[in-house]
Design a protein around this motif. Structure first.
Motif, PDB file in Angstrom:
ATOM      1  N   GLY A   1       0.814  -1.208   0.000  1.00 17.80           N
ATOM      2  CA  GLY A   1       0.000   0.000   0.000  1.00 17.80           C
ATOM      3  C   GLY A   1       0.845   1.255   0.000  1.00 17.80           C
ATOM      4  N   ALA A   2       1.933   1.253   0.799  1.00 14.39           N
ATOM      5  CA  ALA A   2       2.783   2.443   0.863  1.00 14.39           C
ATOM      6  C   ALA A   2       3.509   2.688  -0.455  1.00 14.39           C
ATOM      7  N   THR A   3       4.065   1.631  -1.042  1.00  9.27           N
ATOM      8  CA  THR A   3       4.805   1.817  -2.295  1.00  9.27           C
ATOM      9  C   THR A   3       3.882   2.235  -3.433  1.00  9.27           C
ATOM     10  N   THR A   4       2.652   1.724  -3.449  1.00  3.24           N
ATOM     11  CA  THR A   4       1.714   2.124  -4.498  1.00  3.24           C
ATOM     12  C   THR A   4       1.409   3.610  -4.415  1.00  3.24           C
ATOM     13  N   THR A   5       1.194   4.112  -3.202  1.00  2.00           N
ATOM     14  CA  THR A   5       0.918   5.538  -3.026  1.00  2.00           C
ATOM     15  C   THR A   5       2.126   6.387  -3.405  1.00  2.00           C
ATOM     16  N   ILE A   6       3.312   5.994  -2.919  1.00  2.00           N
ATOM     17  CA  ILE A   6       4.523   6.759  -3.227  1.00  2.00           C
ATOM     18  C   ILE A   6       4.824   6.710  -4.724  1.00  2.00           C
ATOM     19  N   GLN A   7       4.622   5.553  -5.341  1.00  2.00           N
ATOM     20  CA  GLN A   7       4.873   5.421  -6.770  1.00  2.00           C
ATOM     21  C   GLN A   7       3.958   6.338  -7.573  1.00  2.00           C
ATOM     22  N   ALA A   8       2.700   6.429  -7.186  1.00  2.00           N
ATOM     23  CA  ALA A   8       1.786   7.328  -7.885  1.00  2.00           C
ATOM     24  C   ALA A   8       2.231   8.786  -7.754  1.00  2.00           C
ATOM     25  N   LEU A   9       2.696   9.167  -6.554  1.00  2.00           N
ATOM     26  CA  LEU A   9       3.174  10.536  -6.361  1.00  2.00           C
ATOM     27  C   LEU A   9       4.429  10.802  -7.190  1.00  2.00           C
ATOM     28  N   LEU A  10       5.322   9.810  -7.270  1.00  2.00           N
ATOM     29  CA  LEU A  10       6.541  10.000  -8.060  1.00  2.00           C
ATOM     30  C   LEU A  10       6.224  10.104  -9.549  1.00  2.00           C
ATOM     31  N   TYR A  11       5.220   9.375 -10.027  1.00  2.00           N
ATOM     32  CA  TYR A  11       4.814   9.514 -11.423  1.00  2.00           C
ATOM     33  C   TYR A  11       4.250  10.913 -11.692  1.00  2.00           C
ATOM     34  N   GLN A  12       3.491  11.434 -10.743  1.00  5.84           N
ATOM     35  CA  GLN A  12       2.976  12.789 -10.905  1.00  5.84           C
ATOM     36  C   GLN A  12       4.113  13.801 -10.934  1.00  5.84           C
ATOM     37  N   LEU A  13       5.092  13.609 -10.058  1.00  3.04           N
ATOM     38  CA  LEU A  13       6.255  14.492 -10.063  1.00  3.04           C
ATOM     39  C   LEU A  13       7.025  14.369 -11.370  1.00  3.04           C
ATOM     40  N   GLN A  14       7.147  13.159 -11.884  1.00  2.00           N
ATOM     41  CA  GLN A  14       7.833  12.950 -13.159  1.00  2.00           C
ATOM     42  C   GLN A  14       7.118  13.675 -14.299  1.00  2.00           C
ATOM     43  N   THR A  15       5.789  13.580 -14.311  1.00  2.00           N
ATOM     44  CA  THR A  15       5.013  14.272 -15.349  1.00  2.00           C
ATOM     45  C   THR A  15       5.204  15.780 -15.254  1.00  2.00           C
ATOM     46  N   SER A  16       5.196  16.322 -14.033  1.00  2.00           N
ATOM     47  CA  SER A  16       5.390  17.767 -13.850  1.00  2.00           C
ATOM     48  C   SER A  16       6.771  18.197 -14.329  1.00  2.00           C
ATOM     49  N   LEU A  17       7.793  17.414 -14.011  1.00  2.00           N
ATOM     50  CA  LEU A  17       9.151  17.765 -14.454  1.00  2.00           C
ATOM     51  C   LEU A  17       9.267  17.700 -15.973  1.00  2.00           C
ATOM     52  N   GLN A  18       8.635  16.718 -16.595  1.00  2.00           N
ATOM     53  CA  GLN A  18       8.694  16.631 -18.051  1.00  2.00           C
ATOM     54  C   GLN A  18       7.957  17.788 -18.709  1.00  2.00           C
ATOM     55  N   GLU A  19       6.841  18.206 -18.129  1.00  2.00           N
ATOM     56  CA  GLU A  19       6.138  19.365 -18.678  1.00  2.00           C
ATOM     57  C   GLU A  19       6.993  20.620 -18.555  1.00  2.00           C
ATOM     58  N   MET A  20       7.706  20.751 -17.458  1.00  2.00           N
ATOM     59  CA  MET A  20       8.596  21.905 -17.291  1.00  2.00           C
ATOM     60  C   MET A  20       9.757  21.843 -18.275  1.00  2.00           C
ATOM     61  N   GLN A  21      10.246  20.639 -18.582  1.00  2.00           N
ATOM     62  CA  GLN A  21      11.318  20.512 -19.568  1.00  2.00           C
ATOM     63  C   GLN A  21      10.871  21.013 -20.940  1.00  2.00           C
ATOM     64  N   HIS A  22       9.615  20.769 -21.296  1.00  2.00           N
ATOM     65  CA  HIS A  22       9.100  21.221 -22.580  1.00  2.00           C
ATOM     66  C   HIS A  22       8.723  22.702 -22.559  1.00  2.00           C
ATOM     67  N   ARG A  23       8.518  23.256 -21.356  1.00  2.00           N
ATOM     68  CA  ARG A  23       8.064  24.633 -21.250  1.00  2.00           C
ATOM     69  C   ARG A  23       9.223  25.624 -21.316  1.00  2.00           C
ATOM     70  N   TYR A  24      10.401  25.230 -20.818  1.00  2.00           N
ATOM     71  CA  TYR A  24      11.532  26.160 -20.736  1.00  2.00           C
ATOM     72  C   TYR A  24      12.639  25.714 -21.675  1.00  2.00           C
ATOM     73  N   ASP A  25      13.225  26.711 -22.373  1.00  2.00           N
ATOM     74  CA  ASP A  25      14.315  26.449 -23.314  1.00  2.00           C
ATOM     75  C   ASP A  25      15.673  26.838 -22.767  1.00  2.00           C
ATOM     76  N   ASP A  26      15.705  27.452 -21.597  1.00  2.00           N
ATOM     77  CA  ASP A  26      16.972  27.871 -21.015  1.00  2.00           C
ATOM     78  C   ASP A  26      17.816  26.637 -20.702  1.00  2.00           C
ATOM     79  N   PRO A  27      19.037  26.537 -21.254  1.00  2.00           N
ATOM     80  CA  PRO A  27      19.863  25.343 -21.003  1.00  2.00           C
ATOM     81  C   PRO A  27      20.136  25.108 -19.522  1.00  2.00           C
ATOM     82  N   ASN A  28      20.328  26.197 -18.736  1.00  2.00           N
ATOM     83  CA  ASN A  28      20.604  26.015 -17.305  1.00  2.00           C
ATOM     84  C   ASN A  28      19.390  25.444 -16.580  1.00  2.00           C
TER      85      ASN A  28
END
Length: 487
Positions: free
Chosen positions: A135-162
């Motif tokens: 139960g704990a890993t399923t919840t944490i895994q879902a949160l990490l997938y959401q964080l991964q999606t947010s980071l990928q959206e930010m990667q596509h949103r910003y062009d600054d190399p830094n």
């Protein structure tokens, strides 16, 4: 003639009678003495036997008490230890005189009852622990997938190399945590947590490589004759297994030594062969690893060591659930060779490369008449960056980069496919209506061309972030910038 007096005659007669009586009494007394002596002798023998019997009984009682103390002090503690560590021996009887006796049967019955009770209690406690972890890993895994999606959206949103570099670093750290949580959940019986579409085996391996630190040490050789792909339901499980085998190879070999992956195709399936040049494994270690990888027995969390090593255990669980095979053996290069065998039926298929092109990040297969896939990603005349081939398959292109100019793929034939030969992998073709093909061709023709210099600049920015610690965490082609769908 002199006559004897009558009185004297009576005296002689009385004396003779008395002598006879005394003789009779003497004989009788002798018999009584002999009988008494026999009785005394018998009594002495019986007393001696009784004393000996009492002594033997006392000794046996003391030996039984010693066996009971031995059972409580040595045999039972060693039995509880042997249930967790099978190599620990359980001592036998202390006194060999009890072998085959009722005493031995009673003591063995106690051992069996204690063993059954401990085994059932351990299974109950471990099941509760696995349920909690699941139960704990399923919840944490879902949160990490959401964080991964947010980071990928930010990667596509910003062009600054830094900014891109910082986002890639954060995404890669998130991928490390996700991999550990995912393996732990699988060991506890959780579902891998991702839904995928049919994916090329070469792309899957590149995506698995990109989940690990030291991915730049991995060399992939694609020996597949056909565009072999893994069916949707088995993509993530096989990616997890390949990732764990690679993690083991990278961890147990020097950081300057390479790890080689070879993709091979047989008549009945395909294999992913991982070779390292590390310290290798002893025979008992290989035996223990094969027991975990077989997935034949249910595992307890306490059997994974301290700290727990869940890689092989997770692979064994997935092997049992999905029907592919994993084998480890000494490598001819001195390290360890791990082979993942994927049966063609029902886990493999062959995709239509004209309808679903393979990612440019995937290694080129060693077969004749292979088209140059780089032309479908980079414009004509531009040079591929030196490290583009080593980039992970899941790395999406920057958001600001429009679709590359390329000739539209020829429309797939609507004729019925040729009959599949015996032993050949099934082929799947994705068909599009004519209207969609026309619209896709119109969009491709209207897309503005980019200069080689601009393309090279954007690729260089992408690679700087990749070299600092981000490898693609997905095995999907670049056409899906949203990442994998979450279950």
């Amino acid at each position: 003639m002199t006559s004897i007096p009558e009185a004297l005659l009576w005296c002689l007669s009385a004396g003779t009678a008395a002598a006879v009586v005394l003789a009779a009494l003497s004989i009788r007394a002798g018999k009584q003495r002999a009988d008494l002596r026999r009785r005394l002798s018998t009594a002495e023998e019986q007393s001696s036997a009784t004393l000996h019997s009492n002594t033997e009984l006392t000794a046996r009682l003391r030996a039984t008490e010693a066996e009971i103390r031995h059972l409580a002090g040595s045999r039972l503690p060693d039995l509880t230890l042997a249930l967790a560590h099978p190599h620990v021996p359980v001592p036998g009887l202390l006194d060999a005189r009890f072998t085959g006796s009722e005493t031995e049967q009673a003591l063995n019955a106690v051992l069996e009852q204690v063993s059954d009770a401990i085994t059932k209690e351990r299974a109950r406690v471990d099941a509760a622990a696995q349920s909690t972890l699941r139960g704990a890993t399923t919840t944490i895994q879902a949160l990490l997938y959401q964080l991964q999606t947010s980071l990928q959206e930010m990667q596509h949103r910003y062009d600054d190399p830094n900014v891109a570099q910082d986002l890639l670093n954060a995404d890669f750290l998130n991928e490390q945590a996700l991999r550990r949580i995912q393996a732990t959940g699988v060991v506890c019986g959780a579902w891998p947590g991702l839904t995928r579409e049919d994916s090329y085996l070469a792309e899957l391996v590149v995506g698995a490589t990109s989940r690990l630190r030291g991915y730049e040490r991995v060399n992939i050789s694609n020996q597949l004759r056909d565009p072999v792909a893994v069916v949707a339901r088995a993509v993530e499980p096989i990616a997890i297994v390949v990732t764990e085998l690679l993690a083991n190879a990278l961890h147990h070999s020097h950081r300057e030594l390479p790890v080689t992956i070879t993709l091979q195709q047989g008549n009945r399936g395909a294999s992913v062969i991982v070779d390292d040049y590390g310290v290798g494994m002893h025979d008992d270690e290989i035996k223990a690893a094969m027991e975990l990888l077989s997935g034949d027995e249910d595992l307890l969390l306490t059997q994974l060591g301290d700290p727990p090593r869940s890689g092989f255990a997770a692979a064994g669980q997935l092997v049992r659930q999905y029907g592919f095979g994993v084998h480890v053996e000494p490598s001819p290069y001195g390290g360890v060779r791990a082979v993942v065998y994927i049966p063609g039926d029902p886990l493999l298929t062959v995709l239509d490369e004209s309808a679903q092109p393979m990612s440019v990040m995937a290694p080129l297969p060693h077969r004749s008449a292979v088209p140059d896939r780089s032309s479908s990603v980079l414009p004509t005349g531009s040079a591929t960056p030196p490290q583009a081939a080593a980039a992970p398959a899941a790395q999406p292109a920057p958001a600001a980069q429009p679709a590359p100019a390329a000739q539209p793929a020829p429309a797939p034939s609507y004729e019925a496919p040729a009959q599949q030969a015996e032993g050949e992998l099934p082929r799947r073709r994705r068909r599009k209506p004519v209207s969609e093909l026309d619209e896709s061709a119109a969009r491709t023709e209207s897309a503005p061309e980019r200069s080689p210099e601009e393309t090279g600049t954007r690729w260089a920015a992408l690679q700087r972030g990749t070299e600092s610690g981000r490898a693609a965490a997905q095995s999907e082609p670049p056409r899906s910038p949203e990442g994998n769908a979450q279950s």
